[in-house]
Motif scaffolding. Structure first.
Motif, PDB file in Angstrom:
ATOM      1  N   TYR A  11       0.989  -1.079   0.040  1.00 53.75           N
ATOM      2  CA  TYR A  11       0.088   0.073  -0.089  1.00 53.75           C
ATOM      3  C   TYR A  11       0.919   1.161  -0.029  1.00 53.75           C
ATOM      4  O   TYR A  11       1.597   1.434   1.033  1.00 53.75           O
ATOM      5  CB  TYR A  11      -0.915   0.039   1.375  1.00 53.75           C
ATOM      6  N   ALA A  16       2.514  -4.764   2.807  1.00 53.70           N
ATOM      7  CA  ALA A  16       1.526  -5.458   3.671  1.00 53.70           C
ATOM      8  C   ALA A  16       1.664  -7.064   3.474  1.00 53.70           C
ATOM      9  O   ALA A  16       1.358  -7.783   4.636  1.00 53.70           O
ATOM     10  CB  ALA A  16       0.006  -5.218   3.255  1.00 53.70           C
ATOM     11  N   SER A  35      -3.733 -11.934  13.770  1.00 58.54           N
ATOM     12  CA  SER A  35      -4.379 -11.071  14.451  1.00 58.54           C
ATOM     13  C   SER A  35      -4.700  -9.935  13.425  1.00 58.54           C
ATOM     14  O   SER A  35      -4.415  -9.752  12.351  1.00 58.54           O
ATOM     15  CB  SER A  35      -3.419 -10.855  15.753  1.00 58.54           C
ATOM     16  N   ALA A  38      -2.853  -8.309  10.365  1.00 58.75           N
ATOM     17  CA  ALA A  38      -1.706  -9.322   9.673  1.00 58.75           C
ATOM     18  C   ALA A  38      -1.807  -9.058   8.219  1.00 58.75           C
ATOM     19  O   ALA A  38      -0.759  -9.748   7.744  1.00 58.75           O
ATOM     20  CB  ALA A  38      -1.875 -10.499  10.488  1.00 58.75           C
ATOM     21  N   GLY A  39      -3.069  -8.882   7.563  1.00 55.95           N
ATOM     22  CA  GLY A  39      -2.843  -8.960   6.148  1.00 55.95           C
ATOM     23  C   GLY A  39      -4.014  -9.619   5.608  1.00 55.95           C
ATOM     24  O   GLY A  39      -3.765 -10.055   4.324  1.00 55.95           O
ATOM     25  N   LYS A  40      -4.776 -10.348   6.389  1.00 59.47           N
ATOM     26  CA  LYS A  40      -5.788 -11.584   6.101  1.00 59.47           C
ATOM     27  C   LYS A  40      -6.615 -11.037   4.954  1.00 59.47           C
ATOM     28  O   LYS A  40      -6.736 -11.477   3.691  1.00 59.47           O
ATOM     29  CB  LYS A  40      -6.568 -12.084   7.138  1.00 59.47           C
ATOM     30  N   THR A  42      -6.237  -8.392   2.980  1.00 60.45           N
ATOM     31  CA  THR A  42      -5.380  -8.015   1.785  1.00 60.45           C
ATOM     32  C   THR A  42      -5.131  -9.112   0.757  1.00 60.45           C
ATOM     33  O   THR A  42      -5.153  -9.256  -0.384  1.00 60.45           O
ATOM     34  CB  THR A  42      -4.200  -7.280   2.489  1.00 60.45           C
ATOM     35  N   GLU A  83     -15.676  -8.863   4.473  1.00 61.57           N
ATOM     36  CA  GLU A  83     -15.660  -8.731   5.859  1.00 61.57           C
ATOM     37  C   GLU A  83     -16.995  -7.665   6.024  1.00 61.57           C
ATOM     38  O   GLU A  83     -17.160  -6.683   5.241  1.00 61.57           O
ATOM     39  CB  GLU A  83     -14.304  -8.066   6.186  1.00 61.57           C
ATOM     40  N   GLN A 192      -9.960 -14.244  12.736  1.00 58.82           N
ATOM     41  CA  GLN A 192      -9.059 -13.743  13.771  1.00 58.82           C
ATOM     42  C   GLN A 192      -9.292 -14.616  15.029  1.00 58.82           C
ATOM     43  O   GLN A 192      -8.462 -15.075  15.632  1.00 58.82           O
ATOM     44  CB  GLN A 192      -9.398 -12.349  14.302  1.00 58.82           C
TER      45      GLN A 192
HETATM   46  P1  ATP Z   1      -8.341  -7.144  10.386  1.00 61.49           P
HETATM   47  O1  ATP Z   1      -8.469  -8.511  11.058  1.00 61.49           O
HETATM   48  O2  ATP Z   1      -8.456  -6.145  11.043  1.00 61.49           O
HETATM   49  O3  ATP Z   1      -9.184  -7.101   8.914  1.00 61.49           O
HETATM   50  P2  ATP Z   1      -6.240  -7.994   8.528  1.00 61.49           P
HETATM   51  O4  ATP Z   1      -5.295  -9.332   8.922  1.00 61.49           O
HETATM   52  O5  ATP Z   1      -7.225  -8.494   7.351  1.00 61.49           O
HETATM   53  O6  ATP Z   1      -6.820  -7.127   9.580  1.00 61.49           O
HETATM   54  P3  ATP Z   1      -5.478  -6.181   6.389  1.00 61.49           P
HETATM   55  O7  ATP Z   1      -6.853  -5.179   6.536  1.00 61.49           O
HETATM   56  O8  ATP Z   1      -5.090  -6.936   5.209  1.00 61.49           O
HETATM   57  O9  ATP Z   1      -5.311  -7.032   7.654  1.00 61.49           O
HETATM   58  O10 ATP Z   1      -4.499  -5.025   6.604  1.00 61.49           O
HETATM   59  C1  ATP Z   1      -2.913  -5.554   6.518  1.00 61.49           C
HETATM   60  C2  ATP Z   1      -1.955  -4.054   6.748  1.00 61.49           C
HETATM   61  O11 ATP Z   1      -2.283  -3.254   5.529  1.00 61.49           O
HETATM   62  C3  ATP Z   1      -2.577  -3.420   7.745  1.00 61.49           C
HETATM   63  O12 ATP Z   1      -1.170  -2.696   8.487  1.00 61.49           O
HETATM   64  C4  ATP Z   1      -3.244  -2.289   7.427  1.00 61.49           C
HETATM   65  O13 ATP Z   1      -3.132  -0.946   7.969  1.00 61.49           O
HETATM   66  C5  ATP Z   1      -2.940  -1.996   5.907  1.00 61.49           C
HETATM   67  N1  ATP Z   1      -4.064  -1.424   4.978  1.00 61.49           N
HETATM   68  C6  ATP Z   1      -4.928  -2.216   4.845  1.00 61.49           C
HETATM   69  N2  ATP Z   1      -5.441  -1.556   3.642  1.00 61.49           N
HETATM   70  C7  ATP Z   1      -5.217  -0.588   3.416  1.00 61.49           C
HETATM   71  C8  ATP Z   1      -5.209   0.516   2.349  1.00 61.49           C
HETATM   72  N3  ATP Z   1      -6.301   0.728   1.810  1.00 61.49           N
HETATM   73  N4  ATP Z   1      -4.412   1.459   2.515  1.00 61.49           N
HETATM   74  C9  ATP Z   1      -3.289   1.527   3.095  1.00 61.49           C
HETATM   75  N5  ATP Z   1      -2.910   0.515   3.852  1.00 61.49           N
HETATM   76  C10 ATP Z   1      -3.883  -0.252   4.370  1.00 61.49           C
END
Ligand code: ATP
Length: 233
Positions: A11, A16, A35, A38-40, A42, A83, A192
């Motif tokens: 990003y 990420a 957690s 973590a990037g799930k 993404t 989500e 999570q």
């Molecule tokens: P959650 O359980 O909170 O949804 P996750 O494991 O799904 O978390 P992601 O949403 O994939 O995690 O985020 C992974 C990283 O990328 C985090 O540090 C988040 O802040 C960052 N991130 C996610 N989306 C964006 C975006 N559109 N722009 C910039 N950074 C982002």
């Protein structure tokens, strides 16, 4: 069925996802746990074409889908339940299901599938004229899943289906996923709070700050001391 190979996602300047590789075999339920942040999400968004990777490959049924659009992926049989469910609260249950078939050109087929969804989820049939926003959290999750099933996906991908739901409702959702899997739909989910998800998973991966740090059977991951402490409370 799905092979993710050396995936890297940024990003802006922030990375990420770091060199993530994993696979989902036909007929499996696979869970990625990790957690908050973590990037799930993404990873899932990258698979369905909502976020682009800077490098790596995603192969589905032998075809490179790395650069395909979301619509093309729906047509190939890859479908995400996002989500937070993201149903349309102002639209009726019926309209939400109809919108689930947007990528399907054969509208007769869509109507037929909606009837099938009413059989699978009688509660949605009872509430078909009610606006989506008036459903309970568990009913909205069912609607989100039913909406995704309208195009009969081969691979159903779910982003935290348990989010905000009571354990008894979550159990119902996971029982449904097991049933769908037995009927031939392969399932990839991220969670999570993973104890219940691991129980129904053939295999699981643990994601930490954008990297996969462990993989094993659902049982192995669910009984690992380290994982229990870090993720399962
Ligand atoms: P959650 O359980 O909170 O949804 P996750 O494991 O799904 O978390 P992601 O949403 O994939 O995690 O985020 C992974 C990283 O990328 C985090 O540090 C988040 O802040 C960052 N991130 C996610 N989306 C964006 C975006 N559109 N722009 C910039 N950074 C982002």
């Amino acid at each position: 069925m799905l092979n993710v190979e050396n995936l890297n996602v940024f990003y802006g300047k922030v990375q990420a996802i770091h060199d993530v590789s994993f696979q989902v075999n036909k007929g499996e339920i696979v869970t990625i746990i990790g957690s908050n942040g973590a990037g799930k999400s993404t990873i899932l968004k990258t698979i369905v074409g909502l976020v682009r990777s800077t490098s790596g490959r995603i192969i589905f049924d032998g075809e490179d889908i790395t650069k395909k659009s979301s619509d093309a992926l729906v047509r190939l049989g890859v479908r995400l339940v996002p989500e937070g469910r993201q149903i349309f609260p102002e639209h009726t249950v019926y309209e939400n299901l109809l919108l689930g078939g947007y990528a399907e050109r054969d509208k007769k087929l869509v109507y037929k599938r909606i009837q099938e969804m009413y059989e699978l989820f009688p509660i949605l049939s009872d509430r078909k004229h009610q606006s989506g926003g008036t459903l309970s959290g568990g009913e909205q999750q069912m609607l989100a899943i039913a909406r995704a099933l309208i195009t009969t996906p081969k691979l159903l991908i779910l982003d935290e289906p348990s989010l905000g739901l009571a354990p008894i409702i979550v159990q119902g959702i996971f029982d449904l996923l097991k049933k769908l899997c037995a009927e031939g739909i392969t399932i990839l989910l991220v969670e999570q709070m993973a104890a219940m998800a691991l129980e129904i998973s053939n295999r699981a991966y643990v994601l930490e700050i954008g990297k996969i740090i462990m993989e094993g059977t659902g049982k192995e991951i669910g009984s690992s001391e380290e994982i229990l402490k870090a993720y399962l409370g």
